[in-house]
Design a protein around this motif. Structure first.
Motif, short mmCIF file in Angstrom:
data_model
loop_
_atom_site.label_atom_id
_atom_site.label_comp_id
_atom_site.label_asym_id
_atom_site.label_seq_id
_atom_site.Cartn_x
_atom_site.Cartn_y
_atom_site.Cartn_z
N GLU A 3 60.17 -90.76 -23.33
CA GLU A 3 60.36 -91.83 -22.36
C GLU A 3 61.78 -92.35 -22.35
O GLU A 3 62.25 -92.90 -21.37
N SER A 81 50.40 -96.27 -7.45
CA SER A 81 50.08 -95.67 -8.74
C SER A 81 48.60 -95.37 -8.87
O SER A 81 48.18 -94.56 -9.69
N ARG A 195 51.70 -100.86 -17.37
CA ARG A 195 52.57 -99.94 -16.64
C ARG A 195 53.83 -100.64 -16.15
O ARG A 195 54.54 -100.12 -15.28
N LYS A 197 57.44 -101.67 -17.26
CA LYS A 197 58.31 -101.24 -18.34
C LYS A 197 59.77 -101.39 -17.94
O LYS A 197 60.11 -101.48 -16.75
N ASN A 202 66.49 -97.98 -15.22
CA ASN A 202 65.45 -98.30 -14.23
C ASN A 202 64.45 -99.27 -14.84
O ASN A 202 64.24 -99.28 -16.07
N GLU A 204 60.36 -100.73 -14.07
CA GLU A 204 59.14 -100.34 -13.37
C GLU A 204 58.11 -101.47 -13.42
O GLU A 204 57.79 -101.97 -14.51
N HIS A 235 53.25 -99.75 -7.10
CA HIS A 235 54.30 -99.64 -8.10
C HIS A 235 55.64 -99.95 -7.44
O HIS A 235 55.90 -99.55 -6.30
N SER A 237 59.92 -99.88 -8.26
CA SER A 237 60.98 -99.39 -9.15
C SER A 237 62.32 -99.90 -8.67
O SER A 237 62.65 -99.80 -7.48
N ALA A 344 53.99 -91.22 -21.06
CA ALA A 344 54.91 -91.33 -19.93
C ALA A 344 54.14 -91.72 -18.67
O ALA A 344 52.97 -91.37 -18.50
N ASP A 345 54.80 -92.44 -17.79
CA ASP A 345 54.21 -92.86 -16.52
C ASP A 345 54.70 -91.92 -15.43
O ASP A 345 55.90 -91.74 -15.25
N ASP A 348 57.43 -93.15 -13.11
CA ASP A 348 58.76 -93.40 -13.67
C ASP A 348 59.75 -92.44 -13.01
O ASP A 348 59.58 -91.22 -13.04
N ARG A 350 62.44 -91.29 -13.82
CA ARG A 350 63.14 -90.36 -14.69
C ARG A 350 62.44 -89.02 -14.82
O ARG A 350 62.99 -88.08 -15.38
#
Length: 815
Positions: A3, A81, A195, A197, A202, A204, A235, A237, A344-345, A348, A350
């Motif tokens: 992550e 999500s 969820r 973070k 970034n 989230e 979600h 970001s 991991a989401d 995300d 990334r």
């Protein structure tokens, strides 16, 4: 640990070492955060150190954001999500929304979140010129935030209302699909903190939202425990934009890439103001002058860890095919696929992600991306694969196999093998979209040269049996290597990039590769001779003849042994449906040859054919082939098969994928060929095709004209008789469809008048023929023609029973 890693899009050569020491880097970042001046309001709140520091108040379920840099661009993305689970509604888990460049601007006692207008720019050093363009076009203020507290280091704002809103447009979508009127119920909504973070590049946020309303549609009722209360998760970001190291690459319509464009008002008058570039990931060789080099940062995709076997292995294998194309342009291990870590989401930014998405009905898979709106750089690829589509491929194989369950009920290996082969190709296809590649629907004419085509399973009759061994291609195609080369070649220093790109496309042209995408491949009114959906073979009409033979053989073999022991016969009817309509997509391809064109996305100087009319013999073969699908002897379900389809058993009612009819509980053997015929005639006698035939005949007098097409059609249908009474009734139903579509051309207001005139003439000639055969059916046809002639403006084509759902037979894309 994974992550904390950054994907390639957030790294440059100078920063790539950070990934080697993730814990050390985060420690330094966190310590720095602890020395930042604290807001009074946040002293007892849960703090998240990240790209923006933010604070959560668990007592009030509020979220506060610390803003230190005003008028500094960043990327805002919203998504789903968790979704609704209906393909028809179209709100899936993992569905991306729009990405937007935004910045915070202070105005009085509030901060405004502003979205600048990037469609219109002035890329110049002249600040006043840039400002003049910026001020000429509207921008959008997305939200205004009251400043809760101000310090020397920045501002604290409450972003709860901004996050806890219907950013994704769920209520609008429910209304648009006829499911009812819904509004957000904040009393039943809350932050999903597991969820939510923060990371250095970034942050989230995840929010559980409940919509209340009065359900009206069947779709929402079918997928919710309480359709008056629909709960999903949205979600948000906030993402640091990539650095300036990305190099845009010019778009070429021949390249197979997606275009990204904007208007640059600083462009000299003699040059085009609209700038077009391609979308692609950032990829650079460590040594651009080496024949083979590793990438500075490879493109890594992560597969949803909730994907079951054997699908998991198939998706990994199929996706990894793309590395073959990157190897061909001198990259070593530049494209990789790994499993998504459990913690991991998938939302995300990334992570490039391949998600396994569940719905109540089978539907589209699609490849989406988050891109930098300034440059077109792909920052995140996100693939959504519908889990039920593998079952459709399994069903097709089950229908075409000869008595698969005669001796044992677990004899499913061949069916599963075919379905898995399709899933491998599906993985490569959807990943291709997220790499920046468009469909290539002409690839099937070049020995299946691209995974970006829609592949229909390829079967042949060998030694009297249906052969499954070559149903789907494996590996990356020759055209795919061209698109990768155009988008991702890292040219050696001193190379003229435009010349290098043209050389790649010229070689593809010399190799006979063709590229035709969506706008020219759709069946209704489409005209391209090679660009078709779900087709096979270099010759569409030859392939349709072969498909009809495979279909005939499979129907002949079809028996109760196409289902397992203890399954009701109603299941057998469902297995039969895709077999009966097995010819539908190749029929679409053949129809496009009639009044068809052959053309390329040519540019000046490339030597490609621009456009030509499909030659006469090809069109005549196509007409002869497609008329086979209107022949009762071919389209009637054999009489000995009808006993396989009794009225449906309790608990096994019809679905949208069942063969519909007009006979109530009994299976309707006349409506099935009527529905199939209507599909053919809707393609063959499409108004735009009819108008093209008028023009074609004017330019090439020896080619097919509308009159000749209609004469041949009437001869092979209405004027045809069958001795067998069952076949004759099937032909009657087909013939009435011919009549209705002929009337449609006679009355249509969006065709050339010559189309109306020729169709009227054929109706008058038909009346003479019908009067010579004064049987009951001829009299009924005459009565309908006379009624039509009295009031043609009132005519509407009478609907047939709806054809069962078809696309996607095994895959398709939403872009």
């Amino acid at each position: 640990m994974v992550e904390l890693a950054f994907l390639h899009k957030f790294r440059t050569k100078s920063t790539s070492m950070k990934i080697k020491f993730p814990h050390l880097f985060v420690l330094v970042f966190t310590v720095a955060g602890t020395y930042a001046q604290q807001f009074e309001k946040t002293k007892n709140l849960q703090k998240f150190n990240g790209f923006f520091d933010h604070y959560y108040d668990g007592n009030t379920d509020k979220m506060y954001l610390s803003v230190t840099d005003l008028e500094k661009d960043f990327l805002y993305v919203y998504s789903l999500s968790s979704g609704i689970g209906s393909n028809d509604i179209g709100l899936d888990r993992g569905q991306l929304g729009n990405e937007q460049v935004v910045f915070f601007k202070k105005a009085g006692n509030q901060l405004l979140l502003v979205q600048p207008n990037l469609k219109f720019r002035a890329l110049t050093e002249n600040e006043l010129e840039r400002k003049s363009v910026e001020q000429a076009f509207a921008k959008s203020v997305l939200h205004g935030f009251k400043i809760e507290e101000e310090t020397n280091n920045g501002y604290l704002i409450d972003i709860t209302d901004f996050l806890m809103r219907d950013a994704h447009g769920v209520s609008d979508r429910l209304m648009a699909t006829g499911q009812g009127s819904y509004s957000l119920d904040k009393s039943k909504s809350a932050f999903a903190m597991e969820r939510t973070k923060a990371f250095p590049k970034n942050i989230e946020f995840d929010v559980l939202l409940t919509f209340k309303g009065k359900p009206k549609g069947a779709y929402i009722r079918s997928v919710t425990p309480n359709p008056s209360l629909v709960t999903v998760a949205q979600h948000h970001s906030f993402i640091e934009l990539p650095d300036s190291g990305y190099q845009k690459r010019v778009f070429d319509p021949r390249s197979g890439s997606y275009p990204f464009s904007y208007y640059d008002y600083s462009t000299p008058v003699q040059e085009p103001i609209l700038k077009r570039f391609i979308t692609r990931h950032r990829l650079e060789k460590k040594n651009p002058n080496a024949a083979v080099s590793e990438a500075v940062e490879p493109i890594v995709y992560y597969l949803d860890n909730g994907t079951p076997e054997p699908v998991r292995s198939a998706l990994l294998e199929g996706g990894q095919w793309w590395n073959q194309a990157f190897e061909a342009i001198g990259y070593k291990d530049a494209f990789q696929i790994k499993m998504l870590p459990d913690d991991a989401d998938p939302m995300d930014v990334r992570y490039n992600v391949i998600q396994w998405v569940h719905r109540s009905t089978r539907g589209w898979s699609y490849g989406s991306s988050i891109t930098d709106p300034r440059t077109g750089e792909i920052m995140k690829g996100h693939v959504s694969l519908g889990s039920l589509r593998i079952r459709q491929d399994f069903l097709i194989a089950q229908a075409l196999m000869d008595k698969p369950f005669k001796d044992r009920d677990d004899n499913h290996e061949a069916m599963l093998d075919l379905a898995i082969a399709r899933i491998r190709q599906l993985s490569a296809h959807e990943i291709g979209h997220t790499l920046g590649f468009a469909h290539n629907f002409a690839a099937s004419t070049n020995n299946r040269a691209s995974v970006m085509d829609y592949p229909h399973p390829q079967f042949r009759i060998k030694r009297g049996e249906i052969d499954f061994s070559d149903a789907y291609a494996t590996g990356i195609g020759d055209w795919d290597k061209v698109t990768v080369a155009y988008s991702y070649t890292d040219f050696p220093d001193g190379t003229n990039e435009r010349e290098g790109l043209n050389a790649i496309l010229k070689k593809a042209q010399d190799d006979g590769l063709r590229y035709i995408s969506d706008q020219d491949a759709r069946p209704m009114g489409g005209a391209h001779a090679l660009g078709h959906l779900w087709d096979n073979g270099a010759s569409a009409s030859t392939e349709l003849n072969d498909v009809l033979k495979v279909r005939e053989k499979a129907i002949s073999n079809f028996s109760v042994d196409n289902i397992r022991s203890n399954e009701p016969y109603a299941v057998l009817e469902d297995v039969f449906a895709p077999l009966y309509f097995f010819h539908r997509y190749q029929t679409e391809a053949v129809a496009k040859l009639i009044g068809g064109l052959d053309y390329n996305y040519a540019i000046k100087g490339d030597g490609q054919k621009t456009v030509s009319i499909v030659e006469m013999n090809t069109q005549k073969r196509a007409l002869a082939s497609i008329l086979n699908t209107l022949d009762a002897a071919r389209m009637a379900i054999p009489e000995d098969k009808l006993e396989l389809f009794p009225p449906r058993a309790i608990g096994y009612g019809q679905s949208r994928e069942s063969i519909k009819g007009k006979t109530g509980v009994s299976f309707d053997a006349l409506s099935a060929p009527e529905t199939a015929a209507d599909m053919t005639l809707g393609l063959l006698l499409h108004p735009e095709r009819a108008s093209r035939l008028i023009q074609q005949k004017a330019v090439q007098r020896n080619n097919l004209g509308l009159g000749e097409v209609l004469d041949e059609l009437i001869d092979k249908t209405i004027k045809k008789t069958e001795q067998n009474t069952y076949l004759q009734e099937v032909q009657h139903n087909i013939n009435f469809r011919v009549l209705f579509h002929l009337m449609n051309l006679a009355a249509h207001t969006k065709v050339h008048p010559q189309v109306n005139a020729i169709a009227h003439q054929k109706l008058e000639e038909l009346k003479i023929t019908l009067r010579q055969n004064p049987d009951m059916i001829s009299k009924e046809m005459l009565r309908r023609i006379d009624r039509f002639m009295e009031h043609p403006e009132l005519f509407e084509v009478i609907a047939t029973p709806k054809i069962p759902d078809g696309s996607p037979i095994g895959m398709a894309c939403f872009n």
